[in-house]
Design a protein around this motif. Structure first.
Motif, short mmCIF file in Angstrom:
data_model
loop_
_atom_site.label_atom_id
_atom_site.label_comp_id
_atom_site.label_asym_id
_atom_site.label_seq_id
_atom_site.Cartn_x
_atom_site.Cartn_y
_atom_site.Cartn_z
N THR A 80 103.41 -61.00 7.65
CA THR A 80 103.71 -61.64 8.93
C THR A 80 105.19 -61.56 9.22
OG1 THR A 80 103.96 -63.80 7.90
CG2 THR A 80 101.77 -63.25 8.77
N ALA A 81 105.53 -61.36 10.47
CA ALA A 81 106.94 -61.23 10.88
C ALA A 81 107.56 -62.61 11.02
CB ALA A 81 107.03 -60.44 12.17
N THR A 82 107.67 -63.29 9.88
CA THR A 82 108.24 -64.63 9.80
C THR A 82 109.22 -64.67 8.63
OG1 THR A 82 106.54 -65.40 8.26
CG2 THR A 82 106.07 -65.67 10.64
N PRO A 83 110.09 -65.67 8.57
CA PRO A 83 110.97 -65.78 7.41
C PRO A 83 110.19 -65.85 6.09
CG PRO A 83 111.79 -67.17 9.16
CD PRO A 83 110.44 -66.64 9.61
N ARG A 84 109.04 -66.51 6.11
CA ARG A 84 108.21 -66.56 4.91
C ARG A 84 107.74 -65.17 4.51
NH1 ARG A 84 102.32 -69.21 4.15
NH2 ARG A 84 102.31 -69.19 1.89
N GLY A 85 107.35 -64.34 5.49
CA GLY A 85 106.94 -62.98 5.21
C GLY A 85 108.07 -62.16 4.60
N ALA A 98 113.63 -56.51 5.47
CA ALA A 98 112.57 -57.41 5.94
C ALA A 98 113.14 -58.48 6.86
CB ALA A 98 111.86 -58.04 4.74
N THR A 99 114.29 -59.01 6.53
CA THR A 99 114.92 -60.00 7.40
C THR A 99 115.28 -59.39 8.75
OG1 THR A 99 115.76 -61.25 5.52
CG2 THR A 99 116.88 -61.60 7.63
N ASN A 100 115.77 -58.17 8.74
CA ASN A 100 116.06 -57.49 10.02
C ASN A 100 114.78 -57.30 10.84
OD1 ASN A 100 118.74 -57.34 9.39
ND2 ASN A 100 118.77 -55.14 9.01
N ALA A 101 113.70 -56.91 10.18
CA ALA A 101 112.43 -56.71 10.90
C ALA A 101 111.96 -58.01 11.53
CB ALA A 101 111.37 -56.15 9.95
N ASP A 118 102.66 -57.58 12.73
CA ASP A 118 103.23 -57.67 11.39
C ASP A 118 104.29 -56.60 11.18
OD1 ASP A 118 101.31 -59.64 10.89
OD2 ASP A 118 99.91 -58.23 9.97
N PHE A 119 104.97 -56.69 10.04
CA PHE A 119 105.80 -55.58 9.58
C PHE A 119 105.19 -55.11 8.27
CE2 PHE A 119 107.80 -59.09 7.32
CZ PHE A 119 108.22 -58.55 6.12
N GLU A 120 105.56 -53.91 7.85
CA GLU A 120 104.99 -53.35 6.63
C GLU A 120 106.06 -53.02 5.62
OE1 GLU A 120 101.52 -50.27 5.85
OE2 GLU A 120 103.39 -49.20 6.27
N LEU A 121 105.80 -53.38 4.39
CA LEU A 121 106.64 -53.01 3.25
C LEU A 121 105.89 -51.93 2.48
CD1 LEU A 121 108.92 -53.38 1.13
CD2 LEU A 121 107.46 -55.15 0.10
N ARG A 122 106.58 -50.85 2.18
CA ARG A 122 106.00 -49.77 1.37
C ARG A 122 107.02 -49.40 0.31
NH1 ARG A 122 101.95 -45.92 1.85
NH2 ARG A 122 101.40 -46.84 3.84
#
Length: 148
Positions: free
Chosen positions: A21-26, A61-64, A74-78
């Motif tokens: 999720t595109a949140t600080p927690r994510g 991730a913070t920038n996203a 959402d954003f994706e981490l790979r």
């Protein structure tokens, strides 16, 4: 007569991918997941490679989440473990806002509130780039070399 074949070392690629999720927690979860996955791949917590990857994931991730958030997306981490390096990719769905290219990143003024994230990526990554993504959006890819 064909030339004799030279044996090539096998190329091993391990991949981890997770939508968040595109949140600080994510963004926080992305960093924790990256460190855990590196540990599974034999790169323990607290090593230079693990710390560099964690810092890069945290910044991208913070920038996203902060600059490229599209509500409901959402954003994706790979992560990819390839011969000689760990590749980090963070993708988002915001096509309008692109970060500067590696050659265009400038240190912020001391009192600036933002602007240090890509400076840190530049410092920790052996190389990095910004790529177009389909459907609309972008991927920031960074690589950290793994010593032999």
């Amino acid at each position: 007569m064909p030339a004799p074949r030279t044996p090539q070392p096998p190329v091993t690629v391990s991949v981890f991918a997770q939508r968040l999720t595109a949140t600080p927690r994510g963004a926080r979860l992305a960093r924790h997941l990256a460190q855990s996955q590196l540990h599974v791949w034999g790169i323990p917590h607290g090593t230079d490679v693990s710390d560099a990857v964690a810092a890069i994931v945290a910044e991208l991730a913070t920038n996203a989440v902060t600059h490229a958030r599209v509500p409901g997306r959402d954003f994706e981490l790979r992560l990819s473990l390839v011969t000689g390096s760990v590749r980090v990719e963070v993708s988002d769905t915001c096509a309008e806002r692109r970060p500067p290219a590696p050659a265009d990143v400038r240190p912020p003024c001391p009192l600036d509130e933002y602007g240090r994230g890509l400076v840190l990526v530049e410092a920790f990554a052996a190389r990095w780039e910004v790529l177009e993504r389909e459907p609309p959006g972008k991927t920031v890819r960074a690589e950290v070399d793994v010593p032999n």
